[in-house]
Scaffold this motif. Structure first.
Motif, short mmCIF file in Angstrom:
data_model
loop_
_atom_site.label_atom_id
_atom_site.label_comp_id
_atom_site.label_asym_id
_atom_site.label_seq_id
_atom_site.Cartn_x
_atom_site.Cartn_y
_atom_site.Cartn_z
N ASP A 18 25.90 -26.77 54.26
CA ASP A 18 24.99 -27.75 54.86
C ASP A 18 25.31 -29.10 54.24
OD1 ASP A 18 22.73 -29.38 55.53
OD2 ASP A 18 21.56 -27.56 55.85
N LYS A 19 25.51 -30.10 55.08
CA LYS A 19 25.95 -31.40 54.54
C LYS A 19 24.89 -32.12 53.72
CE LYS A 19 24.74 -34.19 58.49
NZ LYS A 19 24.88 -35.50 58.95
N ASP A 20 23.62 -31.85 53.96
CA ASP A 20 22.56 -32.54 53.23
C ASP A 20 21.34 -31.65 53.05
OD1 ASP A 20 21.21 -34.63 51.96
OD2 ASP A 20 20.54 -35.52 53.84
N PRO A 21 21.48 -30.54 52.33
CA PRO A 21 20.34 -29.62 52.20
C PRO A 21 19.28 -30.14 51.24
CG PRO A 21 22.10 -28.89 50.78
CD PRO A 21 22.63 -30.08 51.56
N ALA A 22 18.06 -29.71 51.45
CA ALA A 22 16.97 -29.95 50.51
C ALA A 22 16.67 -28.58 49.90
CB ALA A 22 15.75 -30.52 51.22
N ILE A 23 17.28 -28.31 48.78
CA ILE A 23 17.17 -27.00 48.16
C ILE A 23 15.98 -26.95 47.21
CG2 ILE A 23 18.34 -25.27 46.72
CD1 ILE A 23 21.01 -26.58 47.67
N VAL A 24 15.12 -25.96 47.42
CA VAL A 24 14.01 -25.73 46.50
C VAL A 24 14.62 -25.02 45.28
CG1 VAL A 24 11.79 -24.59 46.16
CG2 VAL A 24 12.36 -25.55 48.41
N SER A 42 20.64 -36.25 45.06
CA SER A 42 20.66 -35.80 46.46
C SER A 42 19.30 -35.28 46.93
CB SER A 42 21.75 -34.75 46.67
OG SER A 42 21.56 -33.67 45.80
N LYS A 43 18.26 -35.54 46.15
CA LYS A 43 16.87 -35.27 46.53
C LYS A 43 16.59 -33.81 46.85
CE LYS A 43 16.17 -39.97 47.95
NZ LYS A 43 16.09 -40.92 49.00
N MET A 44 16.97 -32.94 45.91
CA MET A 44 16.58 -31.55 46.02
C MET A 44 15.07 -31.47 45.75
SD MET A 44 19.27 -30.09 46.91
CE MET A 44 20.63 -31.15 47.29
N ILE A 45 14.50 -30.30 45.84
CA ILE A 45 13.06 -30.13 45.62
C ILE A 45 12.86 -29.30 44.35
CG2 ILE A 45 10.90 -29.30 46.61
CD1 ILE A 45 12.20 -29.64 49.41
N PRO A 46 12.79 -29.98 43.20
CA PRO A 46 12.64 -29.25 41.93
C PRO A 46 11.19 -28.80 41.73
CG PRO A 46 12.77 -31.60 41.51
CD PRO A 46 12.95 -31.41 42.99
N ILE A 47 11.02 -27.55 41.37
CA ILE A 47 9.70 -26.95 41.20
C ILE A 47 9.48 -26.57 39.74
CG2 ILE A 47 8.25 -24.97 41.85
CD1 ILE A 47 8.78 -27.00 44.09
N ASP A 48 8.33 -26.95 39.23
CA ASP A 48 7.91 -26.51 37.90
C ASP A 48 7.20 -25.17 38.11
OD1 ASP A 48 6.73 -25.98 35.46
OD2 ASP A 48 5.82 -27.96 35.25
N LYS A 57 1.98 -27.51 46.22
CA LYS A 57 1.62 -28.74 46.93
C LYS A 57 2.79 -29.73 46.91
CE LYS A 57 -3.38 -28.58 46.23
NZ LYS A 57 -4.54 -29.20 45.58
N TYR A 58 3.44 -29.85 45.77
CA TYR A 58 4.59 -30.75 45.66
C TYR A 58 5.72 -30.28 46.58
CZ TYR A 58 8.62 -33.15 43.73
OH TYR A 58 9.78 -33.90 43.59
N MET A 59 5.98 -28.97 46.59
CA MET A 59 7.04 -28.43 47.45
C MET A 59 6.73 -28.72 48.91
SD MET A 59 8.37 -24.50 47.89
CE MET A 59 6.80 -23.98 48.53
N LEU A 60 5.49 -28.56 49.31
CA LEU A 60 5.11 -28.84 50.70
C LEU A 60 5.29 -30.32 51.03
CD1 LEU A 60 3.97 -27.78 53.35
CD2 LEU A 60 1.68 -28.09 52.40
#
Length: 165
Positions: A18-24, A42-48, A57-60
């Motif tokens: 995927d050229k621009d994934p948003a990986i959790v 690259s603006k992934m979605i980092p979760i604590d 909530k942050y992931m959403l």
């Protein structure tokens, strides 16, 4: 895309399919030199993972931004690497994104754990196979969604585990 997570290979390949994934991903990975910097930029979605509801909530919130930017969200439904044929629960994050964002989820199975163990470097020769499965359209209740997601991924992963060469 909801993908089974068996090895480090899974995280590497996602940037190629995927050229621009948003990986959790778990927040701790941002501390890894080069890889972590790339994920942050690259603006992934980092979760604590210790933050509970706050992290969901942050992931959403970040998932909504990704969808609005026409980026695919990629999530590991079990939240961590799980060895081939080992059992681990499917966590609520995938359903939260599916339900709240009204998105189609594409399950993905693979057999990378056969060749890239969760600890250490690749130790076997063979072909890693990855299969995208029947999409799950929006609208299912949690129980039905969860059952379909887990059954499709686990069934296909078990089949792929038998295809060593």
């Amino acid at each position: 895309i909801a993908i089974k997570h068996q090895s480090i290979w899974d995280t590497i390949i996602l940037h190629l399919i995927d050229k621009d994934p948003a990986i959790v991903m778990k927040k701790e990975l941002l501390k890894i030199p080069i890889y972590g910097w790339y994920c942050k930029k690259s603006k992934m979605i980092p979760i604590d993972r210790s933050a509970g509801l706050k992290s969901l909530k942050y992931m959403l919130q970040e998932g909504k931004k990704a969808i609005n930017a026409n980026r695919n969200i990629i999530i590991f439904p079990q939240g961590t690497r799980v060895a081939l044929k080992a059992k681990a629960p499917y966590l609520p994050g995938t359903y939260l994104l599916y339900n709240q964002l009204g998105i189609t989820v594409i399950p993905c199975a693979l057999n990378s754990g056969l060749f890239w163990p969760s600890k250490g470097w690749p130790s076997s020769h063979g072909i890693i196979r990855m299969r995208f499965l029947k999409p799950i359209k929006p609208g299912l209740e949690k129980k039905h969604f969860s059952k379909e997601l887990e059954n499709s991924i686990e069934t296909e992963c078990n089949q792929l585990a038998n295809l060593i060469h």
